[in-house]
Design an enzyme around this catalytic site. Structure first.
Site, short mmCIF file in Angstrom:
data_model
loop_
_atom_site.label_atom_id
_atom_site.label_comp_id
_atom_site.label_asym_id
_atom_site.label_seq_id
_atom_site.Cartn_x
_atom_site.Cartn_y
_atom_site.Cartn_z
N ASP A 15 28.95 41.26 47.79
CA ASP A 15 28.85 41.72 46.40
C ASP A 15 28.30 43.13 46.27
O ASP A 15 27.67 43.47 45.26
CB ASP A 15 27.98 40.75 45.56
N LYS A 18 32.54 46.28 46.82
CA LYS A 18 33.70 46.64 47.65
C LYS A 18 34.95 46.79 46.81
O LYS A 18 35.73 47.73 46.98
CB LYS A 18 33.92 45.56 48.72
N ASN A 40 36.21 32.59 48.60
CA ASN A 40 34.75 32.72 48.45
C ASN A 40 34.41 34.12 47.94
O ASN A 40 33.35 34.34 47.37
CB ASN A 40 34.03 32.45 49.79
N GLY A 42 34.67 37.45 45.54
CA GLY A 42 34.92 37.79 44.15
C GLY A 42 34.75 39.28 44.02
O GLY A 42 33.63 39.78 44.13
N HIS A 43 35.85 40.01 43.89
CA HIS A 43 35.78 41.47 43.86
C HIS A 43 36.11 41.95 42.45
O HIS A 43 37.20 41.70 41.94
CB HIS A 43 36.76 42.06 44.89
N GLN A 224 32.84 39.51 51.78
CA GLN A 224 31.46 39.19 52.15
C GLN A 224 30.75 40.44 52.69
O GLN A 224 31.09 41.54 52.27
CB GLN A 224 31.40 38.04 53.18
N GLY A 302 29.14 32.26 39.57
CA GLY A 302 28.28 32.45 38.41
C GLY A 302 26.80 32.24 38.71
O GLY A 302 25.95 32.34 37.83
P1 GDP Z 1 32.24 42.89 45.75
O1 GDP Z 1 32.30 41.43 46.03
O2 GDP Z 1 31.61 43.67 46.87
O3 GDP Z 1 33.56 43.49 45.34
O4 GDP Z 1 31.24 43.06 44.51
P2 GDP Z 1 31.23 42.15 43.18
O5 GDP Z 1 32.36 42.53 42.32
O6 GDP Z 1 31.05 40.71 43.52
O7 GDP Z 1 29.84 42.58 42.56
C1 GDP Z 1 29.57 43.89 42.20
C2 GDP Z 1 29.20 43.91 40.70
O8 GDP Z 1 28.61 45.17 40.39
C3 GDP Z 1 30.40 43.79 39.80
O9 GDP Z 1 30.02 43.12 38.62
C4 GDP Z 1 30.76 45.24 39.49
O10 GDP Z 1 31.44 45.39 38.25
C5 GDP Z 1 29.39 45.86 39.44
N1 GDP Z 1 29.29 47.27 39.85
C6 GDP Z 1 29.93 47.90 40.86
N2 GDP Z 1 29.47 49.18 40.97
C7 GDP Z 1 28.53 49.32 40.03
C8 GDP Z 1 27.66 50.40 39.65
O11 GDP Z 1 27.64 51.46 40.24
N3 GDP Z 1 26.79 50.16 38.63
C9 GDP Z 1 26.74 48.98 37.96
N4 GDP Z 1 25.85 48.84 36.99
N5 GDP Z 1 27.55 47.95 38.28
C10 GDP Z 1 28.42 48.13 39.31
P1 IMO Z 2 32.27 38.97 48.32
O1 IMO Z 2 33.53 39.30 49.08
C1 IMO Z 2 28.35 37.09 48.37
C2 IMO Z 2 27.93 33.43 50.73
C3 IMO Z 2 27.70 32.13 50.01
C4 IMO Z 2 26.88 31.39 51.04
C5 IMO Z 2 27.54 31.82 52.36
C6 IMO Z 2 28.57 30.85 52.90
O2 IMO Z 2 32.48 38.82 46.86
O3 IMO Z 2 31.19 39.94 48.67
P2 IMO Z 2 31.05 30.22 52.22
O4 IMO Z 2 31.62 29.76 50.92
O5 IMO Z 2 31.65 31.49 52.70
O6 IMO Z 2 31.04 29.16 53.27
O7 IMO Z 2 29.51 30.53 51.89
O8 IMO Z 2 28.14 33.08 52.09
N1 IMO Z 2 29.13 34.17 50.30
C7 IMO Z 2 29.09 35.30 49.57
N2 IMO Z 2 28.05 35.95 49.02
N3 IMO Z 2 29.59 37.59 48.26
C8 IMO Z 2 30.64 36.96 48.82
O9 IMO Z 2 31.89 37.50 48.86
C9 IMO Z 2 30.42 35.74 49.48
N4 IMO Z 2 31.23 34.85 50.11
C10 IMO Z 2 30.42 33.91 50.63
O10 IMO Z 2 26.98 32.33 48.82
O11 IMO Z 2 25.56 31.86 51.04
MG MG Z 3 31.71 39.63 45.17
#
Ligand code: GDP
Ligand code: IMO
Ligand code: MG
Length: 425
Positions: A15, A18, A40, A42-43, A224, A302
């Site tokens: 998270d 990426k 798993n 969520g981008h 991840q 969530g």
């Molecule tokens: P990913 O899994 O690495 O693609 O990251 P996620 O999408 O799960 O989580 C990143 C969260 O941070 C998302 O809600 C993005 O919209 C938000 N986000 C990304 N870059 C920024 C930033 O520079 N500032 C803020 N406030 N939010 C950001």
């Molecule tokens: P993105 O790509 C954050 C975490 C889960 C758990 C562990 C194992 O959005 O960054 P799994 O379902 O893979 O067997 O869970 O890894 N986890 C993540 N945490 N971002 C993710 O993906 C994750 N995918 C798995 O919360 O701790």
């Molecule tokens: Mg994510």
């Protein structure tokens, strides 16, 4: 000249942002390819006032003239995949014509999801905190040489193979105390498999090499993060795939000599969702303030994310293991307004100070902090304030890798690119 495969990956516990960075750089690439993980992930991508969350589909899908490839290292749940496709199509995105799926990618069955749930329920307090998408059991079947692959759905005896695997899973349920119901999910899954046949199913490693031969630039999109890697993460509180740069080689079928840049994505602080050690975790008002300002709730589940200060030993470890050539620092805006920003520079373990990751972080690592001056509001249209530059320089010198991208908001536009020279360590 043959094209290169650049890699974008998470340098923390997932998270990091990426999806946003892949979306920003996608116009520079002919192909965006996911190489591991599955739903798993969520981008999140935000542009034109709209938010999109991708789970299986690569984050280049909103850009024109970009192929999106789901590589062999990915695990696919056809139901989640189709749901994602439909959501994008409703938003007016042409998904099908530019999406390719590897025949070697493994399928997540409803019984894999049920086994994931059964395993977590049996573990009780010791649970991994999995996303319950069936990731662990699917990769277990892959390495156990029992799995079903996307290419298998084109075989006449697919149903026999499916039933054989389900029969094995039913025997496996016998070792679990908790046995979740899964039959009600079966028909929807089989229908989704039927619809998967209409997509471009390819021998992706051959297709990808053809693109590279033509000189196309490829971006491998990690899921991840490094500290969730099956080998180098905080085992057993990890995911079941290689999230590191080496995973791009096995997950796409390219050799190390094809890899170009390795871009490590990190937040200006740290978060983790699920169980497992997290030395800089904050249980106070500062942690709550970060969660609120950063909207730190899982994109897939969530769940509230655990929040803490930036962990430099962990980031340095990620730079080493992945061969990171440049860094992108995300969410700098979330720390705006904090008088002091803390950074963990080392750990104190059983009275000894060390600045590298130990075998088991869970045995208790107390962070040693440096305090840096905080900053005010950030805006991509203005140069970064000196306090942010000082924070970045501190990180660059500790990690030995330049920070080239700085993100100051969730929107595609809220992104700065820094001119960077080599970083002395
Ligand atoms: P990913 O899994 O690495 O693609 O990251 P996620 O999408 O799960 O989580 C990143 C969260 O941070 C998302 O809600 C993005 O919209 C938000 N986000 C990304 N870059 C920024 C930033 O520079 N500032 C803020 N406030 N939010 C950001
Ligand atoms: P993105 O790509 C954050 C975490 C889960 C758990 C562990 C194992 O959005 O960054 P799994 O379902 O893979 O067997 O869970 O890894 N986890 C993540 N945490 N971002 C993710 O993906 C994750 N995918 C798995 O919360 O701790
Ligand atoms: Mg994510």
């Amino acid at each position: 000249m043959a094209g290169k495969v650049d890699v974008i990956l998470g340098a923390q516990w997932g998270d990091e942002g990426k999806g946003k960075v892949v979306d920003v750089v996608a116009p520079d690439y002919a192909v965006i390819a996911r190489f591991q993980g599955g739903p798993n992930a969520g981008h999140t991508l935000i542009f034109d006032g709209k938010k999109h969350v991708l789970h299986t589909i690569p984050s280049g899908v909103f850009r024109k003239n970009v192929w999106n490839l789901v590589g062999n290292g990915v695990v696919i749940d056809p139901v989640i995949f189709l749901h994602e496709v439909k959501g994008l199509e409703q938003a007016g995105v042409d998904v099908r014509s530019k999406l390719l799926i590897s025949r070697r990618a493994h399928l997540i069955l409803p019984t894999h999801r049920a086994l994931d749930a059964a395993s977590e329920a049996d573990k009780g307090e010791a649970k991994i905190g999995s996303t319950l998408k069936g990731i662990g059991p699917t990769y277990m079947d892959k390495t156990g040489r029992n799995g079903l692959r996307v290419g298998d759905i084109e075989r006449p005896d697919f149903m026999d193979r499916y039933r054989a695997l389900v029969a094995k899973h039913e025997r496996l349920f016998g070792i679990h105390v908790n046995k979740p119901e899964w039959r009600s999910k079966e028909q929807e899954w089989l229908d989704a498999v039927q619809m998967l046949r209409d997509f471009h199913l390819v021998d992706s490693e051959l297709w990808l090499h053809e693109q590279l031969r033509k000189g196309s630039a490829v971006m491998a999109e990690g899921a991840q993060g490094t500290l969730l890697d099956i080998d180098f993460g905080t085992y057993p509180f990890v995911t079941s795939s290689n999230t590191i740069s080496a995973g791009a080689c096995t997950g796409l079928g390219v050799g190390p000599s094809s890899i170009g840049k390795v871009i490590g994505i990190f937040k200006a602080y740290s978060t983790r969702v699920g169980s497992g050690p997290f030395p800089t975790e904050l249980h106070d008002a500062a942690g709550e303030a970060i969660r609120k300002a950063g909207n730190e709730f899982g994109s897939t589940t969530g769940r509230p994310r655990r929040c803490g200060w930036l962990d430099l030993p962990a980031l340095r470890y990620a730079a080493l293991i992945n061969g990171i050539t440049e860094l992108a620092m995300m969410k700098a805006d979330v720390l705006s307004g904090m008088g002091t920003v803390r950074v963990c520079t080392a750990y104190k373990i059983k009275g000894q100070v060390r600045d590298s990751l130990p075998f088991d972080l869970a045995e208790g690592a107390e962070p040693v902090y440096a305090d840096l001056k905080g900053w005010g509001a950030l805006d991509a249209a203005r140069p970064l304030p000196p306090e942010v530059e000082a924070y970045i320089t501190f990180i660059e010198q500790a990690v030995g890798v330049p920070v080239r991208i700085v993100s100051v908001g969730p929107d595609r536009e809220a992104t700065l690119v820094r001119e960077v020279a080599s970083v002395p360590r």
